[in-house]
Design a protein around this motif. Structure first.
Motif, short mmCIF file in Angstrom:
data_model
loop_
_atom_site.label_atom_id
_atom_site.label_comp_id
_atom_site.label_asym_id
_atom_site.label_seq_id
_atom_site.Cartn_x
_atom_site.Cartn_y
_atom_site.Cartn_z
N TRP A 23 0.82 -1.21 0.00
CA TRP A 23 0.00 0.00 0.00
C TRP A 23 0.86 1.26 0.00
O TRP A 23 0.39 2.35 -0.28
N LEU A 24 2.17 1.09 0.29
CA LEU A 24 3.06 2.23 0.50
C LEU A 24 4.07 2.45 -0.61
O LEU A 24 4.32 3.58 -1.01
N ILE A 25 4.69 1.37 -1.10
CA ILE A 25 5.77 1.48 -2.08
C ILE A 25 5.45 0.63 -3.30
O ILE A 25 4.71 -0.35 -3.20
N PRO A 26 6.02 0.97 -4.47
CA PRO A 26 5.76 0.19 -5.68
C PRO A 26 6.42 -1.18 -5.63
O PRO A 26 7.34 -1.41 -4.82
N PRO A 27 5.99 -2.12 -6.50
CA PRO A 27 6.51 -3.49 -6.46
C PRO A 27 8.03 -3.60 -6.58
O PRO A 27 8.65 -4.41 -5.89
N TYR A 28 8.64 -2.81 -7.47
CA TYR A 28 10.10 -2.90 -7.61
C TYR A 28 10.80 -2.51 -6.31
O TYR A 28 11.81 -3.13 -5.93
N ALA A 29 10.31 -1.50 -5.62
CA ALA A 29 10.91 -1.08 -4.35
C ALA A 29 10.71 -2.16 -3.29
O ALA A 29 11.62 -2.43 -2.49
N ARG A 243 -4.64 -3.08 7.33
CA ARG A 243 -5.47 -3.08 6.13
C ARG A 243 -6.65 -2.11 6.27
O ARG A 243 -6.98 -1.38 5.33
N TYR A 244 -7.27 -2.10 7.44
CA TYR A 244 -8.43 -1.23 7.65
C TYR A 244 -8.03 0.24 7.53
O TYR A 244 -8.70 1.03 6.86
N VAL A 245 -6.93 0.62 8.18
CA VAL A 245 -6.50 2.02 8.18
C VAL A 245 -6.04 2.45 6.79
O VAL A 245 -6.44 3.51 6.28
N THR A 246 -5.18 1.65 6.17
CA THR A 246 -4.59 2.06 4.90
C THR A 246 -5.58 1.99 3.74
O THR A 246 -5.57 2.86 2.86
N GLU A 247 -6.43 0.95 3.74
CA GLU A 247 -7.32 0.76 2.60
C GLU A 247 -8.68 1.41 2.80
O GLU A 247 -9.21 2.05 1.88
N GLU A 248 -9.27 1.23 3.96
CA GLU A 248 -10.61 1.76 4.19
C GLU A 248 -10.60 3.23 4.57
O GLU A 248 -11.45 4.01 4.11
N LYS A 249 -9.67 3.64 5.41
CA LYS A 249 -9.62 5.02 5.89
C LYS A 249 -8.78 5.94 4.99
O LYS A 249 -9.16 7.07 4.72
N MET A 250 -7.63 5.44 4.55
CA MET A 250 -6.73 6.27 3.76
C MET A 250 -6.95 6.12 2.25
O MET A 250 -6.44 6.91 1.47
N GLY A 251 -7.68 5.07 1.87
CA GLY A 251 -7.95 4.86 0.45
C GLY A 251 -6.77 4.37 -0.35
O GLY A 251 -6.76 4.45 -1.58
N ARG A 252 -5.75 3.83 0.32
CA ARG A 252 -4.56 3.31 -0.37
C ARG A 252 -4.77 1.83 -0.65
O ARG A 252 -4.41 0.98 0.15
N ARG A 253 -5.34 1.54 -1.80
CA ARG A 253 -5.67 0.15 -2.16
C ARG A 253 -4.44 -0.65 -2.57
O ARG A 253 -4.48 -1.87 -2.58
N GLY A 254 -3.38 0.03 -2.93
CA GLY A 254 -2.16 -0.67 -3.30
C GLY A 254 -1.51 -0.08 -4.53
O GLY A 254 -2.15 0.59 -5.34
N LYS A 255 -0.21 -0.36 -4.67
CA LYS A 255 0.56 0.06 -5.84
C LYS A 255 0.85 -1.19 -6.66
O LYS A 255 1.53 -2.10 -6.20
N PHE A 256 0.33 -1.22 -7.89
CA PHE A 256 0.37 -2.43 -8.70
C PHE A 256 1.27 -2.26 -9.92
O PHE A 256 1.57 -1.14 -10.34
N ALA A 257 1.65 -3.38 -10.51
CA ALA A 257 2.38 -3.37 -11.77
C ALA A 257 1.44 -2.90 -12.88
O ALA A 257 0.25 -3.21 -12.87
N PHE A 258 1.98 -2.16 -13.84
CA PHE A 258 1.23 -1.69 -15.00
C PHE A 258 0.03 -0.83 -14.61
O PHE A 258 -0.94 -0.74 -15.33
N ARG A 259 0.10 -0.23 -13.41
CA ARG A 259 -0.93 0.69 -12.94
C ARG A 259 -2.32 0.04 -12.90
O ARG A 259 -3.33 0.71 -13.08
#
Length: 276
Positions: A23-29, A243-259
């Motif tokens: 939820w914080l950094i891209p896959p390569y990182a 998961r609750y804080v980052t995805e439900e509250k902050m809206g950070r669903r994740g950083k994925f490959a190929f956007r």
């Protein structure tokens, strides 16, 4: 058809690649950090073996060989290998859109999840037992730099690596059935500890010596088993909270490959974008 438990379930396994995204950094990182932590852990383990073997005053190569009887060392090897494997899978996901694990049989995927549960639980047991029971309370730090570095690496940084795996990736809370297998693995280690006593003539941990501790040995063993259950429960809650804080509250669903988004992956499956 095999029962659901024996078939390791039939639903899609990790459809949004939670084990290999953050939820914080891209896959390569994420892959790079896992590889860096793994390299540090392997360097520590291999250097320890060489250092002990090169110092006869510490027991030489005979002492070096006994390293594989210690729970601390075995769990550190496990952590190093998990980080290496996770780095490879994460890199393959970042590069091709699907991790290598997506091609593996279902039982190996389930074992990867159990592996994750072990490396996010056992390091905390090692840290608590070492600093709470085994660390020599004399008011003085370790006698030389090597001892301090080695013990901090294996009894403190191990928990840091575990905490990283709990807080940074998008993993789900793991199933309670994993607790059973974690206890089974601890039971096998207990057997190894007493096998070491029978074949090598020493106790890997003093609190396992019944001639010194008497009935307290059973209390220590039972206490560690209870601690494993409690730690697993705490880790499970922390993952749920993250998961609750980052995805439900902050809206950070994740950083994925190929956007790609989590919603797209849930609709088409984890391997749909491989090679695109």
């Amino acid at each position: 058809m095999l029962p659901r438990v024996l078939a390791f379930g039939t639903d899609p396994w990790d459809p949004t690649n939670r084990f290999f995204t953050s939820w914080l950094i891209p896959p390569y990182a994420l892959a790079a950090l896992r590889a860096l932590f793994s390299l540090y852990a392997f360097t520590t383990l291999i250097f320890n073996l060489g250092y002990l073997c090169a110092h006869p005053d510490l027991g030489g190569c005979a002492t070096s060989r006994t390293e594989f009887s210690y729970f601390t060392v075995l769990t550190y090897w496990g952590l190093a290998f998990y980080l290496a494997v996770a780095a490879v899978h994460t890199f393959s996901y970042a590069r091709y859109g699907a991790p290598l694990l997506a091609r593996w049989p279902r039982p190996l995927k389930a074992l990867h999840a159990l592996y994750y549960s072990s490396v996010t639980s056992y390091p905390f047991i090692v840290t608590i037992v070492y600093w709470g029971i085994l660390y020599p309370y004399g008011g003085a730090w370790f006698p030389d730099v090597y001892d301090g570095w080695s013990n901090i690496s294996q009894h403190a940084l191990n928990s840091f690596f575990a905490l990283f795996e709990i807080l940074v990736p998008r993993t789900q809370p793991q199933p309670w059935i994993h607790v059973l297998w974690l206890i089974v693995i601890l039971a096998f280690y207990l057997a190894l500890a007493y096998l070491t006593r029978a074949t090598k003539g020493f106790y890997v941990y003093s609190f396992l010596d019944p001639t010194k501790e008497g009935p307290l040995v059973a209390a220590y063993v039972f206490g560690i088993a209870v601690a494993a259950i409690l730690i697993f429960g705490i880790v499970k809650f922390v993952i749920w909270a993250r998961r609750y804080v980052t995805e439900e509250k902050m809206g950070r669903r994740g950083k994925f490959a190929f956007r790609r988004t989590a919603e797209e992956l849930e609709m088409v499956g984890p391997g749909a974008f491989a090679g695109k």
